[in-house]
Design a protein around this motif. Sequence first.
Motif, short mmCIF file in Angstrom:
data_model
loop_
_atom_site.label_atom_id
_atom_site.label_comp_id
_atom_site.label_asym_id
_atom_site.label_seq_id
_atom_site.Cartn_x
_atom_site.Cartn_y
_atom_site.Cartn_z
N GLN A 10 23.43 23.77 63.45
CA GLN A 10 24.10 24.31 64.62
C GLN A 10 25.59 24.48 64.35
OE1 GLN A 10 22.50 25.39 67.51
NE2 GLN A 10 24.49 26.35 67.78
N ALA A 11 26.19 23.51 63.69
CA ALA A 11 27.61 23.60 63.36
C ALA A 11 27.88 24.78 62.44
CB ALA A 11 28.08 22.30 62.71
N ARG A 12 26.99 25.00 61.48
CA ARG A 12 27.13 26.14 60.56
C ARG A 12 26.99 27.46 61.32
NH1 ARG A 12 23.11 25.11 56.89
NH2 ARG A 12 21.72 26.47 58.03
N ASP A 13 26.02 27.52 62.22
CA ASP A 13 25.83 28.73 63.03
C ASP A 13 27.03 28.98 63.93
OD1 ASP A 13 23.35 29.13 61.89
OD2 ASP A 13 22.22 28.33 63.59
N ASN A 14 27.57 27.91 64.51
CA ASN A 14 28.76 28.05 65.37
C ASN A 14 29.94 28.59 64.57
OD1 ASN A 14 27.27 27.01 67.47
ND2 ASN A 14 28.29 25.03 67.50
N ASN A 19 33.64 32.96 63.25
CA ASN A 19 34.25 33.84 62.24
C ASN A 19 33.97 35.31 62.53
OD1 ASN A 19 35.40 31.74 60.78
ND2 ASN A 19 33.64 31.54 59.41
N GLU A 20 32.76 35.62 62.98
CA GLU A 20 32.42 37.00 63.31
C GLU A 20 33.28 37.50 64.48
OE1 GLU A 20 28.22 36.84 64.01
OE2 GLU A 20 27.74 36.89 61.87
N ILE A 21 33.47 36.67 65.48
CA ILE A 21 34.30 37.04 66.63
C ILE A 21 35.75 37.23 66.17
CG2 ILE A 21 35.26 36.24 68.83
CD1 ILE A 21 32.48 34.90 69.35
N ALA A 22 36.24 36.33 65.34
CA ALA A 22 37.61 36.44 64.85
C ALA A 22 37.80 37.72 64.03
CB ALA A 22 37.97 35.22 64.01
N ASP A 23 36.81 38.07 63.23
CA ASP A 23 36.89 39.31 62.44
C ASP A 23 36.96 40.53 63.36
OD1 ASP A 23 36.79 37.85 60.09
OD2 ASP A 23 34.67 38.29 59.69
N LYS A 24 36.15 40.53 64.41
CA LYS A 24 36.18 41.64 65.35
C LYS A 24 37.52 41.72 66.08
CE LYS A 24 31.22 41.89 66.14
NZ LYS A 24 30.12 41.81 67.10
N LYS A 48 34.08 45.65 74.07
CA LYS A 48 32.82 45.29 74.72
C LYS A 48 32.02 44.34 73.83
CE LYS A 48 28.68 47.17 76.81
NZ LYS A 48 27.87 48.34 77.11
N GLU A 49 31.95 44.63 72.53
CA GLU A 49 31.23 43.76 71.60
C GLU A 49 31.82 42.35 71.59
OE1 GLU A 49 30.66 45.11 67.55
OE2 GLU A 49 30.54 47.17 68.24
N ILE A 50 33.14 42.27 71.58
CA ILE A 50 33.81 40.97 71.57
C ILE A 50 33.51 40.20 72.85
CG2 ILE A 50 36.06 39.82 71.64
CD1 ILE A 50 37.05 42.09 69.74
N ASP A 51 33.60 40.87 73.98
CA ASP A 51 33.30 40.22 75.26
C ASP A 51 31.87 39.69 75.28
OD1 ASP A 51 35.87 40.74 76.16
OD2 ASP A 51 35.27 42.48 77.37
N GLU A 52 30.93 40.51 74.83
CA GLU A 52 29.52 40.10 74.82
C GLU A 52 29.29 38.95 73.84
OE1 GLU A 52 27.43 43.74 74.03
OE2 GLU A 52 27.65 44.44 76.10
N ALA A 53 29.95 39.03 72.66
CA ALA A 53 29.79 37.97 71.66
C ALA A 53 30.34 36.65 72.19
CB ALA A 53 30.48 38.37 70.36
N LYS A 54 31.50 36.71 72.83
CA LYS A 54 32.09 35.49 73.38
C LYS A 54 31.21 34.90 74.48
CE LYS A 54 37.00 36.19 72.47
NZ LYS A 54 38.32 36.39 73.09
N GLN A 55 30.69 35.75 75.33
CA GLN A 55 29.82 35.28 76.41
C GLN A 55 28.55 34.65 75.85
OE1 GLN A 55 30.52 35.23 79.80
NE2 GLN A 55 28.74 33.90 79.81
#
Length: 64
Positions: A10-14, A19-24, A48-55
């Motif tokens: 879970q920590a690795r997935d988090n 990192n994906e959100i930060a890249d976006k 929109k992608e960032i908002d959805e990813a964060k949510q």
Amino acid sequence: MQKQIDEARQARDNEKTENEIADKEARLAYLMRDTSGGNAMEIASLQKEIDEAKQGYTDSLVDQ
């Protein structure tokens, strides 16, 4: 033992999600520097992608 393995996964997935959100967000910041408006559609899509990813990420943390 299994709980530790699950927590490590879970920590690795988090970290991967963060990192994906930060890249976006970095890509968005780069695109927003262009004042010509040529990237407006991509900027809107990326926001929109960032908002959805964060949510989704927030929801996954709550569900843990």
